[in-house]
Motif scaffolding. Sequence first.
Motif, PDB file in Angstrom:
ATOM      1  N   THR A   1       0.807  -1.217   0.000  1.00  0.00           N
ATOM      2  CA  THR A   1       0.000   0.000   0.000  1.00  0.00           C
ATOM      3  C   THR A   1       0.845   1.275   0.000  1.00  0.00           C
ATOM      4  N   VAL A   2       2.169   1.134   0.103  1.00  0.00           N
ATOM      5  CA  VAL A   2       3.065   2.299   0.142  1.00  0.00           C
ATOM      6  C   VAL A   2       3.168   2.896  -1.263  1.00  0.00           C
ATOM      7  N   ALA A   3       3.167   4.222  -1.328  1.00  0.00           N
ATOM      8  CA  ALA A   3       3.267   4.913  -2.614  1.00  0.00           C
ATOM      9  C   ALA A   3       4.645   4.678  -3.232  1.00  0.00           C
ATOM     10  N   ILE A   4       4.676   4.684  -4.536  1.00  0.00           N
ATOM     11  CA  ILE A   4       5.923   4.404  -5.252  1.00  0.00           C
ATOM     12  C   ILE A   4       6.971   5.483  -5.007  1.00  0.00           C
ATOM     13  N   GLN A   5       6.558   6.699  -4.715  1.00  0.00           N
ATOM     14  CA  GLN A   5       7.509   7.782  -4.451  1.00  0.00           C
ATOM     15  C   GLN A   5       8.375   7.481  -3.234  1.00  0.00           C
ATOM     16  N   ASP A   6       7.797   6.847  -2.218  1.00  0.00           N
ATOM     17  CA  ASP A   6       8.571   6.484  -1.030  1.00  0.00           C
ATOM     18  C   ASP A   6       9.610   5.409  -1.352  1.00  0.00           C
ATOM     19  N   VAL A   7       9.278   4.519  -2.262  1.00  0.00           N
ATOM     20  CA  VAL A   7      10.221   3.485  -2.692  1.00  0.00           C
ATOM     21  C   VAL A   7      11.352   4.115  -3.511  1.00  0.00           C
ATOM     22  N   VAL A   8      11.001   5.068  -4.366  1.00  0.00           N
ATOM     23  CA  VAL A   8      11.992   5.731  -5.211  1.00  0.00           C
ATOM     24  C   VAL A   8      12.980   6.521  -4.363  1.00  0.00           C
ATOM     25  N   GLU A   9      12.546   7.072  -3.230  1.00  0.00           N
ATOM     26  CA  GLU A   9      13.466   7.795  -2.343  1.00  0.00           C
ATOM     27  C   GLU A   9      14.560   6.863  -1.821  1.00  0.00           C
ATOM     28  N   ILE A  10      14.183   5.637  -1.453  1.00  0.00           N
ATOM     29  CA  ILE A  10      15.169   4.659  -0.988  1.00  0.00           C
ATOM     30  C   ILE A  10      16.093   4.262  -2.141  1.00  0.00           C
ATOM     31  N   MET A  11      15.527   4.126  -3.330  1.00  0.00           N
ATOM     32  CA  MET A  11      16.344   3.788  -4.503  1.00  0.00           C
ATOM     33  C   MET A  11      17.358   4.895  -4.806  1.00  0.00           C
ATOM     34  N   ASP A  12      16.933   6.146  -4.644  1.00  0.00           N
ATOM     35  CA  ASP A  12      17.846   7.269  -4.866  1.00  0.00           C
ATOM     36  C   ASP A  12      18.989   7.268  -3.850  1.00  0.00           C
ATOM     37  N   ILE A  13      18.666   6.977  -2.596  1.00  0.00           N
ATOM     38  CA  ILE A  13      19.695   6.931  -1.550  1.00  0.00           C
ATOM     39  C   ILE A  13      20.715   5.835  -1.865  1.00  0.00           C
ATOM     40  N   SER A  14      20.228   4.659  -2.261  1.00  0.00           N
ATOM     41  CA  SER A  14      21.155   3.565  -2.563  1.00  0.00           C
ATOM     42  C   SER A  14      21.982   3.868  -3.810  1.00  0.00           C
ATOM     43  N   GLN A  15      21.392   4.574  -4.771  1.00  0.00           N
ATOM     44  CA  GLN A  15      22.130   4.948  -5.983  1.00  0.00           C
ATOM     45  C   GLN A  15      23.244   5.950  -5.661  1.00  0.00           C
ATOM     46  N   LYS A  16      22.944   6.925  -4.803  1.00  0.00           N
ATOM     47  CA  LYS A  16      23.949   7.920  -4.432  1.00  0.00           C
ATOM     48  C   LYS A  16      25.101   7.302  -3.650  1.00  0.00           C
ATOM     49  N   LEU A  17      24.789   6.295  -2.834  1.00  0.00           N
ATOM     50  CA  LEU A  17      25.823   5.633  -2.036  1.00  0.00           C
ATOM     51  C   LEU A  17      26.490   4.478  -2.788  1.00  0.00           C
ATOM     52  N   ASP A  18      26.061   4.215  -4.022  1.00  0.00           N
ATOM     53  CA  ASP A  18      26.594   3.134  -4.849  1.00  0.00           C
ATOM     54  C   ASP A  18      26.420   1.778  -4.160  1.00  0.00           C
ATOM     55  N   ILE A  19      25.192   1.523  -3.723  1.00  0.00           N
ATOM     56  CA  ILE A  19      24.836   0.266  -3.076  1.00  0.00           C
ATOM     57  C   ILE A  19      23.804  -0.428  -3.962  1.00  0.00           C
ATOM     58  N   LYS A  20      23.992  -1.736  -4.174  1.00  0.00           N
ATOM     59  CA  LYS A  20      23.022  -2.501  -4.958  1.00  0.00           C
ATOM     60  C   LYS A  20      21.726  -2.616  -4.174  1.00  0.00           C
ATOM     61  N   LEU A  21      20.604  -2.639  -4.890  1.00  0.00           N
ATOM     62  CA  LEU A  21      19.308  -2.726  -4.239  1.00  0.00           C
ATOM     63  C   LEU A  21      18.469  -3.776  -4.939  1.00  0.00           C
ATOM     64  N   VAL A  22      17.809  -4.619  -4.134  1.00  0.00           N
ATOM     65  CA  VAL A  22      16.918  -5.648  -4.635  1.00  0.00           C
ATOM     66  C   VAL A  22      15.577  -5.469  -3.962  1.00  0.00           C
ATOM     67  N   LEU A  23      14.522  -5.447  -4.769  1.00  0.00           N
ATOM     68  CA  LEU A  23      13.162  -5.292  -4.237  1.00  0.00           C
ATOM     69  C   LEU A  23      12.603  -6.685  -3.953  1.00  0.00           C
ATOM     70  N   ALA A  24      12.231  -6.919  -2.707  1.00  0.00           N
ATOM     71  CA  ALA A  24      11.710  -8.236  -2.318  1.00  0.00           C
ATOM     72  C   ALA A  24      10.233  -8.341  -2.702  1.00  0.00           C
ATOM     73  N   THR A  25       9.870  -9.490  -3.235  1.00  0.00           N
ATOM     74  CA  THR A  25       8.482  -9.780  -3.575  1.00  0.00           C
ATOM     75  C   THR A  25       8.100 -11.148  -3.031  1.00  0.00           C
ATOM     76  N   VAL A  26       6.807 -11.421  -3.044  1.00  0.00           N
ATOM     77  CA  VAL A  26       6.292 -12.710  -2.585  1.00  0.00           C
ATOM     78  C   VAL A  26       5.891 -13.517  -3.805  1.00  0.00           C
ATOM     79  N   HIS A  27       6.319 -14.767  -3.849  1.00  0.00           N
ATOM     80  CA  HIS A  27       5.977 -15.644  -4.963  1.00  0.00           C
ATOM     81  C   HIS A  27       4.679 -16.367  -4.626  1.00  0.00           C
ATOM     82  N   LYS A  28       3.727 -16.289  -5.530  1.00  0.00           N
ATOM     83  CA  LYS A  28       2.441 -16.980  -5.295  1.00  0.00           C
ATOM     84  C   LYS A  28       2.444 -18.329  -5.925  1.00  0.00           C
TER      85      LYS A  28
END
Length: 132
Positions: free
Chosen positions: A105-132
């Motif tokens: 239910t979290v807005a995508i903008q909040d996710v993009v903020e975390i992605m921007d932080i990881s990009q600036k720090l040169d850290i790899k990021l993986v988005l976790a999902t649930v497999h049905k």
Amino acid sequence: MNLRKRQRGVSAEVHTSAMNDIMFFLLLFFLIAATLTSPDVIKLLLPKSSSGKPLSKKTINVSISKDLRYTVDKKEVALADLPTVLSGYKAQANELTIILYVDKTVAIQDVVEIMDISQKLDIKLVLATVHK
């Protein structure tokens, strides 16, 4: 009158239809077995070193709850403090990966903020999902 000459020799015949079936199944077996093995794997006995430094690979869990609470490895962190906390983790490990857990239910903008932080720090990021 139709006269035909009789052959008096022995003729040898080889029926290969059964061999064709066997060869087909062997080909299928080797094709399937070849896909299961990894061609990039080479088994080596590596030399030992007393002065070498091991490469450390580390993953950290960052999560965003539905009420926008940010946690890093089960410790709650404010969004403003997140870059300093993540840079502290990056100083400890050579290769750092963030596994990002986000409520759906979290807005995508909040996710993009975390992605921007990881990009600036040169850290790899993986988005976790649930497999049905």
